[in-house]
Scaffold this motif. Structure first.
Motif, PDB file in Angstrom:
ATOM      1  N   LEU A  30       0.849  -1.185   0.000  1.00  0.00           N
ATOM      2  CA  LEU A  30       0.000   0.000   0.000  1.00  0.00           C
ATOM      3  C   LEU A  30       0.887   1.238   0.000  1.00  0.00           C
ATOM      4  N   ILE A  31       0.508   2.269  -0.772  1.00  0.00           N
ATOM      5  CA  ILE A  31       1.231   3.539  -0.808  1.00  0.00           C
ATOM      6  C   ILE A  31       0.360   4.618  -0.173  1.00  0.00           C
ATOM      7  N   LEU A  32       0.947   5.351   0.755  1.00  0.00           N
ATOM      8  CA  LEU A  32       0.286   6.527   1.326  1.00  0.00           C
ATOM      9  C   LEU A  32       0.917   7.770   0.713  1.00  0.00           C
ATOM     10  N   GLU A  33       0.091   8.614   0.128  1.00  0.00           N
ATOM     11  CA  GLU A  33       0.569   9.839  -0.519  1.00  0.00           C
ATOM     12  C   GLU A  33      -0.197  11.030   0.031  1.00  0.00           C
ATOM     13  N   ARG A  34       0.517  12.031   0.521  1.00  0.00           N
ATOM     14  CA  ARG A  34      -0.137  13.173   1.150  1.00  0.00           C
ATOM     15  C   ARG A  34      -0.842  14.076   0.142  1.00  0.00           C
ATOM     16  N   ASN A  35      -0.332  14.125  -1.089  1.00  0.00           N
ATOM     17  CA  ASN A  35      -0.928  14.980  -2.116  1.00  0.00           C
ATOM     18  C   ASN A  35      -2.076  14.270  -2.832  1.00  0.00           C
ATOM     19  N   PRO A  36      -2.890  15.023  -3.568  1.00  0.00           N
ATOM     20  CA  PRO A  36      -3.951  14.379  -4.353  1.00  0.00           C
ATOM     21  C   PRO A  36      -3.444  13.844  -5.691  1.00  0.00           C
ATOM     22  N   HIS A  37      -2.128  13.843  -5.899  1.00  0.00           N
ATOM     23  CA  HIS A  37      -1.549  13.392  -7.155  1.00  0.00           C
ATOM     24  C   HIS A  37      -0.237  12.675  -6.875  1.00  0.00           C
ATOM     25  N   ALA A  38       0.219  11.901  -7.859  1.00  0.00           N
ATOM     26  CA  ALA A  38       1.502  11.198  -7.765  1.00  0.00           C
ATOM     27  C   ALA A  38       2.620  12.069  -8.324  1.00  0.00           C
ATOM     28  N   GLY A  39       3.862  11.648  -8.060  1.00  0.00           N
ATOM     29  CA  GLY A  39       5.020  12.291  -8.680  1.00  0.00           C
ATOM     30  C   GLY A  39       5.968  12.961  -7.720  1.00  0.00           C
ATOM     31  N   GLY A  40       5.496  13.389  -6.539  1.00  0.00           N
ATOM     32  CA  GLY A  40       6.378  14.068  -5.602  1.00  0.00           C
ATOM     33  C   GLY A  40       6.973  15.313  -6.238  1.00  0.00           C
ATOM     34  N   LEU A  41       8.283  15.486  -6.094  1.00  0.00           N
ATOM     35  CA  LEU A  41       8.959  16.639  -6.695  1.00  0.00           C
ATOM     36  C   LEU A  41       9.069  16.518  -8.207  1.00  0.00           C
ATOM     37  N   ALA A  42       8.681  15.390  -8.769  1.00  0.00           N
ATOM     38  CA  ALA A  42       8.681  15.204 -10.217  1.00  0.00           C
ATOM     39  C   ALA A  42       7.283  15.356 -10.806  1.00  0.00           C
ATOM     40  N   ALA A  43       6.354  15.931 -10.048  1.00  0.00           N
ATOM     41  CA  ALA A  43       5.010  16.185 -10.557  1.00  0.00           C
ATOM     42  C   ALA A  43       5.020  17.380 -11.502  1.00  0.00           C
ATOM     43  N   SER A  44       3.992  17.502 -12.311  1.00  0.00           N
ATOM     44  CA  SER A  44       3.829  18.636 -13.223  1.00  0.00           C
ATOM     45  C   SER A  44       2.418  19.177 -13.106  1.00  0.00           C
ATOM     46  N   PHE A  45       2.264  20.435 -13.495  1.00  0.00           N
ATOM     47  CA  PHE A  45       0.979  21.111 -13.339  1.00  0.00           C
ATOM     48  C   PHE A  45       0.668  21.932 -14.587  1.00  0.00           C
ATOM     49  N   ARG A  46      -0.610  22.004 -14.910  1.00  0.00           N
ATOM     50  CA  ARG A  46      -1.066  22.849 -16.014  1.00  0.00           C
ATOM     51  C   ARG A  46      -1.808  24.032 -15.424  1.00  0.00           C
ATOM     52  N   ASP A  47      -1.372  25.249 -15.759  1.00  0.00           N
ATOM     53  CA  ASP A  47      -2.007  26.422 -15.171  1.00  0.00           C
ATOM     54  C   ASP A  47      -3.272  26.805 -15.938  1.00  0.00           C
ATOM     55  N   ASP A  48      -3.965  27.815 -15.448  1.00  0.00           N
ATOM     56  CA  ASP A  48      -5.269  28.142 -16.035  1.00  0.00           C
ATOM     57  C   ASP A  48      -5.165  28.814 -17.403  1.00  0.00           C
ATOM     58  N   LYS A  49      -3.930  29.086 -17.859  1.00  0.00           N
ATOM     59  CA  LYS A  49      -3.724  29.617 -19.205  1.00  0.00           C
ATOM     60  C   LYS A  49      -3.288  28.527 -20.190  1.00  0.00           C
ATOM     61  N   GLY A  50      -3.136  27.287 -19.676  1.00  0.00           N
ATOM     62  CA  GLY A  50      -2.774  26.176 -20.544  1.00  0.00           C
ATOM     63  C   GLY A  50      -1.302  25.875 -20.647  1.00  0.00           C
ATOM     64  N   PHE A  51      -0.458  26.551 -19.841  1.00  0.00           N
ATOM     65  CA  PHE A  51       0.974  26.264 -19.810  1.00  0.00           C
ATOM     66  C   PHE A  51       1.247  25.122 -18.828  1.00  0.00           C
ATOM     67  N   THR A  52       2.171  24.244 -19.179  1.00  0.00           N
ATOM     68  CA  THR A  52       2.586  23.141 -18.305  1.00  0.00           C
ATOM     69  C   THR A  52       3.892  23.498 -17.617  1.00  0.00           C
ATOM     70  N   TRP A  53       3.987  23.173 -16.318  1.00  0.00           N
ATOM     71  CA  TRP A  53       5.189  23.489 -15.538  1.00  0.00           C
ATOM     72  C   TRP A  53       5.609  22.295 -14.700  1.00  0.00           C
ATOM     73  N   ASP A  54       6.906  22.100 -14.590  1.00  0.00           N
ATOM     74  CA  ASP A  54       7.490  21.138 -13.643  1.00  0.00           C
ATOM     75  C   ASP A  54       7.855  21.867 -12.353  1.00  0.00           C
ATOM     76  N   ILE A  55       8.196  21.078 -11.336  1.00  0.00           N
ATOM     77  CA  ILE A  55       8.749  21.665 -10.109  1.00  0.00           C
ATOM     78  C   ILE A  55      10.266  21.687 -10.277  1.00  0.00           C
ATOM     79  N   GLY A  56      10.734  22.592 -11.120  1.00  0.00           N
ATOM     80  CA  GLY A  56      12.166  22.675 -11.393  1.00  0.00           C
ATOM     81  C   GLY A  56      12.529  21.966 -12.682  1.00  0.00           C
ATOM     82  N   GLY A  57      13.804  22.066 -13.039  1.00  0.00           N
ATOM     83  CA  GLY A  57      14.264  21.598 -14.343  1.00  0.00           C
ATOM     84  C   GLY A  57      14.652  20.136 -14.371  1.00  0.00           C
TER      85      GLY A  57
END
Length: 453
Positions: A30-57
């Motif tokens: 079983l995996i317990l994850e505090r966030n509502p998504h997987a990836g940790g510091l390697a997660a990515s997000f799409r902002d409300d303008k449609g741009f995709t961003w990583d948490i760093g390079g």
């Protein structure tokens, strides 16, 4: 709830461990994850303008056949391959990376200062006792002043004198005076050094797409939104702040080691708490700046750039529009600058002011014209408390205290912050720490990437 293997964190290490367990026929985890998504510091997000961003390079390169095969199975043809083009902004000019191999691009006075520092008798000869002394010994005072010292303080948010240097390995190109002089005289660049001189990147969804796809393979074994509050090693239970209690046989922790040993563990003692307090880290603010490209010249071919100078807060800027055209809503027509700034008690920052300072820094560094600031379409930002585990002088002693005690309790701590070893904290290293832990649990084979010595 009861499970044989409990994994804390659905980041690269936790997902790598779970995937390998399944391959080995072990599904009782079983995996317990505090966030509502997987990836940790390697997660990515799409902002409300449609741009995709990583948490760093983040970029995908590898030391492991297993990791390569896993990426093939996850991404298939949905990825791009790039030749690295990275630069350093120094003395108001651009120097190809590695800086120390390409100082011919500097103004003449700075160029001579760097060369003079490399000449016989101008570098300390005693064995260095910390990273700051190592920089001076290897690179001399000129390169130290123009790049190594200011850049490393900006990225680590820690004085180099408070850091060890055993972590360096293949991460820093050491200097060769003959090569430096040859490159100056022959006006030749030397840019191919390093394990990431070619790298891959997902076609869609940023780095996080890798771990979204990996997490989907074990979706029924991940509990999202569950942040660990207490671990009782005697009872073999983990309790979350949301009220879930899990009874486990063996625990793999990929959350920060200092939280595990200094806060969550019921059986922690004074020695463990003290050792945990000696582990240091920085925090990182990531700012995403997106806008339309005014002309083709704005879309330069650089992958990422380093910034040692004080006219910008960030230590690195990634041309994220070059990693994949799909990182912007209108491919080929827009720019996406991803900027990283570190902070700590040694280097405090007013986080609520960093976005504005980042924009000014882009202008100061000639990446953004001043008359284009009003054209910015999106300003996305995230501040992560745990950015990089700092290889401080006390780190190894703290790990020698903590890890054997945890192992004796049936708790294994791995990953970028679970293991706290920056030298094995790339994406491939992190996944493989989980993979090798799973093989050790099921097959009894020794781990190679993360060792306790």
């Amino acid at each position: 709830m009861k499970t044989k293997y409990l994994i804390i964190g659905a980041g690269p290490t936790g997902l790598g461990a779970a995937h390998r367990l399944m391959e080995l026929g072990e599904h009782d985890f079983l995996i317990l994850e505090r966030n509502p998504h997987a990836g940790g510091l390697a997660a990515s997000f799409r902002d409300d303008k449609g741009f995709t961003w990583d948490i760093g390079g983040h970029v995908v390169f590898s030391h492991y056949a297993y990791f390569d095969d896993l990426m093939d199975s996850l991404l298939g043809l949905d990825r791009l391959e790039h030749e690295r083009e990275s630069w350093v902004r120094s003395n108001s000019t651009w120097v190809p990376y590695p800086f120390q191999n390409n100082i011919r691009h500097l103004p003449k006075d700075a160029r001579w200062e760097c060369v003079e520092g490399l000449l016989p008798g101008n570098r300390p000869e005693a064995r260095p006792e910390n990273f700051g002394q190592w920089i001076e010994t290897v690179f001399g005072p000129g390169i130290a002043r123009h790049f190594m010292n200011p850049y490393n303080f900006k990225v680590w948010a820690t004085p180099p004198e408070l850091m060890q240097y055993g972590w360096i390995g293949e991460r820093v190109s050491v200097v060769d005076l003959k090569k430096v002089l040859r490159n100056i005289i022959l006006e030749r660049d030397d840019v191919a050094w390093g394990p990431n001189n070619t790298f891959k990147f997902p076609l869609h969804g940023g780095t996080g797409e890798i771990f979204r796809r990996l997490a989907a393979r074990m979706a029924d074994r991940i509990e999202y939104g569950q942040s660990v509050a207490e671990i009782d090693a005697a009872k073999r239970t983990a309790t979350t702040g949301q009220g879930l209690t899990v009874e486990y046989g063996t625990l793999l922790n990929t959350a920060p080691l200092d939280l595990l040993a200094g806060k969550w563990l019921v059986q922690r003692d004074e020695t463990m708490v003290d050792a945990a307090s000696r582990l240091t880290h920085n925090s990182v603010h990531v700012a995403g700046i997106g806008l339309d490209a005014a002309d083709v010249s704005e879309r330069n071919s650089r992958c990422w750039m380093y910034f040692p100078e004080s006219d910008s807060p960030f230590y690195r800027v990634t041309n994220f529009h070059n990693y994949s055209p799909n990182n912007v809503p209108r491919p080929g027509e827009q720019l996406a600058f991803m900027c990283e700034t570190s902070f700590s008690a040694h280097k405090p920052e007013k986080v609520d002011e960093l976005m504005d300072r980042t924009v000014r820094g882009l202008v100061n560094s000639s990446l953004l014209r001043g008359d284009r600031v009003d054209d910015i379409l999106t300003r996305w930002e995230i501040a992560v408390d745990y950015g990089y585990p700092v290889p401080c002088l006390e780190r190894d002693g703290a790990l020698r205290t903590l890890q054997p005690r945890l192992e004796s309790m049936g708790i294994h701590s791995r990953g970028r912050f679970g293991g706290w070893k920056y030298e094995v904290a790339n994406m491939d290293h992190s996944v493989m720490q989980g993979v090798e832990w799973a093989e050790r649990m099921v097959q009894g084979t020794p781990e190679k990437t993360y060792t306790l010595d």
